[in-house]
Scaffold this motif. Structure first.
Motif, PDB file in Angstrom:
ATOM      1  N   THR A  70       9.089  22.310  29.250  1.00 45.36           N
ATOM      2  CA  THR A  70       9.639  23.632  29.527  1.00 45.36           C
ATOM      3  C   THR A  70       9.027  24.171  30.813  1.00 45.36           C
ATOM      4  OG1 THR A  70       7.926  24.729  28.207  1.00 45.36           O
ATOM      5  CG2 THR A  70       9.963  24.101  27.073  1.00 45.36           C
ATOM      6  N   ARG A  71       9.650  25.210  31.346  1.00 45.12           N
ATOM      7  CA  ARG A  71       9.126  25.857  32.542  1.00 45.12           C
ATOM      8  C   ARG A  71       8.287  27.081  32.197  1.00 45.12           C
ATOM      9  NH1 ARG A  71      11.182  24.305  37.363  1.00 45.12           N
ATOM     10  NH2 ARG A  71       9.235  25.263  38.040  1.00 45.12           N
ATOM     11  N   THR A  72       8.309  27.483  30.939  1.00 42.24           N
ATOM     12  CA  THR A  72       7.472  28.593  30.488  1.00 42.24           C
ATOM     13  C   THR A  72       6.678  28.123  29.280  1.00 42.24           C
ATOM     14  OG1 THR A  72       9.055  29.504  28.910  1.00 42.24           O
ATOM     15  CG2 THR A  72       9.295  30.177  31.225  1.00 42.24           C
ATOM     16  N   ALA A  73       5.744  28.944  28.853  1.00 44.23           N
ATOM     17  CA  ALA A  73       4.907  28.597  27.701  1.00 44.23           C
ATOM     18  C   ALA A  73       5.584  28.935  26.384  1.00 44.23           C
ATOM     19  CB  ALA A  73       3.555  29.308  27.805  1.00 44.23           C
ATOM     20  N   ASP A  74       6.835  29.409  26.451  1.00 45.64           N
ATOM     21  CA  ASP A  74       7.568  29.685  25.218  1.00 45.64           C
ATOM     22  C   ASP A  74       7.985  28.376  24.551  1.00 45.64           C
ATOM     23  OD1 ASP A  74       7.362  32.375  25.761  1.00 45.64           O
ATOM     24  OD2 ASP A  74       9.275  32.430  26.860  1.00 45.64           O
ATOM     25  N   THR A 114       5.292  24.769  37.849  1.00 47.48           N
ATOM     26  CA  THR A 114       4.479  24.581  36.651  1.00 47.48           C
ATOM     27  C   THR A 114       5.364  24.125  35.501  1.00 47.48           C
ATOM     28  OG1 THR A 114       2.958  26.312  37.374  1.00 47.48           O
ATOM     29  CG2 THR A 114       2.909  25.709  35.043  1.00 47.48           C
ATOM     30  N   TYR A 115       4.872  23.127  34.772  1.00 44.59           N
ATOM     31  CA  TYR A 115       5.602  22.584  33.636  1.00 44.59           C
ATOM     32  C   TYR A 115       4.681  22.567  32.413  1.00 44.59           C
ATOM     33  CZ  TYR A 115       9.285  21.120  36.832  1.00 44.59           C
ATOM     34  OH  TYR A 115      10.294  21.107  37.750  1.00 44.59           O
ATOM     35  N   TYR A 116       5.314  22.752  31.249  1.00 45.84           N
ATOM     36  CA  TYR A 116       4.573  22.748  29.987  1.00 45.84           C
ATOM     37  C   TYR A 116       5.113  21.613  29.124  1.00 45.84           C
ATOM     38  CZ  TYR A 116       3.209  27.358  31.631  1.00 45.84           C
ATOM     39  OH  TYR A 116       2.710  28.386  32.384  1.00 45.84           O
ATOM     40  N   GLU A 130      -0.331  22.037  30.299  1.00 41.33           N
ATOM     41  CA  GLU A 130       0.241  22.608  31.522  1.00 41.33           C
ATOM     42  C   GLU A 130      -0.091  21.720  32.713  1.00 41.33           C
ATOM     43  OE1 GLU A 130      -0.474  26.547  34.340  1.00 41.33           O
ATOM     44  OE2 GLU A 130      -0.952  26.643  32.185  1.00 41.33           O
TER      45      GLU A 130
END
Length: 729
Positions: free
Chosen positions: A379-383, A402-404, A436
């Motif tokens: 994902t691109r966010t931490a959601d 940033t990638y998660y 991350e």
């Protein structure tokens, strides 16, 4: 109902006249008719004979009589008889025969029948009744005067519908040694007559049925049949008798969930019983105190005839049981529940190419000690991700940033929830969150080719062509620059590629790599393009640009024609024709320095020598073409002669002429003596000639060389003396 003939007495000696009439019935006593009324009425059934006479006023009776017969039928025929082939229920055809019972007087004219209240039809033979149901057959007789008898009726009973068994209830005795099969059956017409039991699904013979309730004394599959009073047999009702039993059932197999679950597992227990059949299946923990297996308390039972599924929330060892209809309980069947997963997976490492590229492939390496790794997400966010994939490889990552990274196991536990030992941490424990990473070496912007700069000099006239013409090896310089994705740096030019091709359709798959220290060079004659494209360090490739050129190092060719091409004492025209195999002839420089912009030129000379022409093509290649002219002879020939004999003679003499062609000062060979024309006009080929002179005098010879120059040789003869000498004495 009476019938009397019409008669009258013949006149006679009436005397006192006719007083009245008298009649006798069937020869009986005479009976007088009322005066003035000769009517006689009779109602007796059968044939009546009426005799009549006339009586006068004096009481005298005539001797003559008149007789008539009267036929009277005052009663209907007797009721006919109906005889059925059977008056019981049958499932076949019923026949009905009708017989009249006569008529007392006029006799039976015909009999008629009616079926089920239908119209009356003359009876002509035995009736056949085959349709299902109760059918009323009615009959009557009609005599010869139309009187109708009373009606006789009988009912034909045809039942073609088999009885229906709606239920068979098994009623075991107290010892489970005999089973009463209480049959509920109905038949709408003839009614159920009896029952039969078979072990095969084949209808029994009619004599196998009885009115009693069926009973069996062995477990097994039975077929129950019912028969009605017409002989119709019902469809079989299948009954599986299993309650006659003293042998416990057997748990034959336990299947446990082989897929992992985060909360629970199922187990499927399969059992069988060859007698009364399984009615319940149960389980207990293996650690429980097992005393009486026939007591239901320690065991969790569910009703089931063959298999049952149970849900467990903890891993461990368990026992399965089965109970049959007779109450027998099987022995324990051990099984293990071991696919409940309480721990989250752990991501060990994340790998991706750190160098420049147009896209990245991220590989997630993780482990899970129980249900195993199931799916992965980026994902691109931490959601938390909404989409997951089976592969741990994420290809085609095309943006820096940033990638998660996430992993989940086969029971949907997520790595972001894992604590130090892989558990989910429990309530109140903070989640570690996803892994991350930052990617900053993606470059998707294509580089740009700036220019192709030729090193060689264009030898073609300015503006004449759209491409340069070279006669020296061209080593072009290829220039390009790279573009960066917005907000990031560019990866830089990795290489420039080139190839020589006539056009875009001629490009091949393999391109050459440009080297600044060894620039491209076309060393063979070529007319076409050089194509160039650039690739950056991320693998992006620019659009190709091209530059056309012509490279030729072969000079033109020429061919001369001299006119005339034989000896002449005039001028010679040099006709020069030229050609060029690639770029074409640009111009011809004549020996006098003048330039002709053409592929053909003429040049006139008036003396022998070498005349230098220069032919240039558009690539700058020059052909030096010398033309030697050696067929001009402008000097007259020379000659000498000799008179033979040279002394005095009294005979004709021979003038022998010898001619020569002098060598010119230009060093070229003379054209040579062609002929000698004698004084008498005779032409002698060659450089010598003899002429016979028979008289003294002057003789002219004309010498001609091959160039057409002439020389007149004047000769004289003076040594001929024909006169004899004179003498004096």
């Amino acid at each position: 109902g009476t019938s009397l003939p019409d008669w009258s007495a013949a006149p006679g000696d009436y005397g006192s006249g006719i007083h009245h009439y008298e009649y006798s019935i069937n020869g009986g006593a005479w009976t007088g008719c009322p005066v003035g009324d000769p009517t006689v009425t009779t109602t007796a059934g059968g044939i009546t004979t009426v005799t009549a006479r006339v009586v006068d006023g004096a009481g005298n009776a005539s001797g003559q009589t008149a007789t008539a017969k009267v036929y009277i039928d005052p009663a209907p025929p007797n009721v006919p008889d109906i005889t059925l082939s059977t008056e019981q229920w049958t499932n076949s055809m019923v026949t009905a025969a009708i017989k009249d019972n006569g008529d007392a007087h006029s006799g039976v004219a015909r009999t008629e029948y009616s079926l089920d209240g239908g119209s009356w039809t003359a009876y002509s033979g035995v009736l056949s009744i085959a349709d299902h149901g109760k059918h009323t057959v009615s009959a009557r007789a009609i005599d010869n005067v139309g009187r109708i008898s009373g009606t006789a009726s009988k009912t034909a009973l045809v039942d073609k519908v088999a009885p229906v068994i709606s239920k068979v209830e098994q009623q075991p005795d107290s010892g489970h040694t005999e089973m009463t099969l209480a049959v509920t059956a109905t038949d709408a017409d003839s009614g159920v007559k009896g029952y039969a039991v078979t072990t095969e699904e084949k209808a029994p013979a009619l004599d196998s049925f009885s009115a009693g309730t069926p009973k069996v004394d062995h477990n097994g599959v039975y077929y129950i049949w019912a028969v009605d009073k017409a002989g119709n047999i019902s469809a079989a009702e299948k009954v599986n008798v299993t309650a006659l039993d003293i042998v416990p059932p057997v748990v034959v197999k336990v299947e446990t969930q082989r897929t992992w679950d985060a909360e629970e597992n199922w187990a499927k227990v399969m059992a069988q019983d060859d007698n009364s059949g399984v009615v319940a299946i149960g389980w207990e923990r293996a650690e429980k105190d097992m005393e009486s297996r026939h007591a239901p308390d320690p065991i969790t039972w569910v009703d089931s005839t063959a298999e049952a599924a149970f849900i467990f929330t903890g891993n461990g060892s368990y026992n399965a049981y089965a109970r049959d209809l007779a109450g027998n309980v099987s022995g324990p069947y051990p099984f293990i529940i071991d696919h409940i997963d309480k721990h989250s997976p752990v991501i060990d490492s994340i790998e991706w190419d750190k160098g420049w590229s147009k896209s990245k492939t991220i590989t997630v390496k993780a482990h899970d000690t129980e249900s195993g790794l199931g799916q992965y997400a980026v994902t691109r966010t931490a959601d938390r991700p909404a989409e997951w994939q089976d592969s741990n490889v994420f290809a085609n990552i095309t943006e820096n940033g940033t990638y998660y990274l996430w992993a989940k196991d086969n029971v949907q536990r997520v790595s972001a929830d894992a604590d130090g030992d892989g558990g989910d941490g429990g309530e109140g424990t903070p989640d570690p969150g996803p892994e991350e990473i930052v990617i900053d070496t993606i470059d998707r912007s294509r580089p740009v080719m700036d220019d192709i700069l030729h090193s060689a000099v264009d030898n073609a006239p300015a503006g004449m062509f759209g491409y340069p013409h070279f006669n020296e090896v061209d080593r072009p310089e290829l220039l390009a620059h790279d573009l960066a994705d917005e907000g990031w740096t560019d990866s830089g030019i990795k290489a420039i590629y080139y190839q020589f091709a006539a056009d875009e359709d001629s490009l091949e798959a393999d391109w050459l790599t440009y080297d600044e220290l060894d620039k491209p060079a076309m060393r063979e004659e070529y007319f076409g393009n050089i194509y160039a494209k650039a690739e950056d360090n991320a693998g992006n490739v620019s659009d190709a640009i091209f530059a056309g050129f012509m490279f030729e190092q072969t000079a033109p060719v020429a061919e001369k024609t001299l006119t005339p091409d034989h000896w002449t004492n005039g001028t010679v025209e040099i006709d020069l024709s030229t050609d060029d195999n690639l770029s074409g002839v640009r111009d011809i420089t004549l020996p006098d320095g003048s330039v002709v912009d053409a592929t053909q030129a003429k040049y006139t000379v008036d003396k022998n020598g070498v005349y230098n022409f220069s032919v240039r093509d558009y690539c700058g290649n020059i052909l030096s073409y010398p033309v030697e002219v050696s067929n001009i002879d402008r000097l007259a020939p020379a000659a000498d002669y000799e008179v033979i004999p040279g002394d005095w003679t009294n005979k004709p003499v021979t003038i022998r002429v010898t001619a020569t062609d002098p060598k010119p000062e230009d060093g070229y060979a003379p054209s040579g003596v062609k002929s000698i024309t004698l004084p008498d006009g005779t032409v002698v080929e060659g450089d010598t000639a003899d002429f016979a002179a028979d008289a003294n005098g002057k003789y002219d010879f004309i010498i001609t060389d091959n160039g057409g120059n002439t020389f007149t040789l004047h000769t004289g003869v003076s040594n001929i003396d024909y006169l004899a000498p004179e003498a004096e004495y």
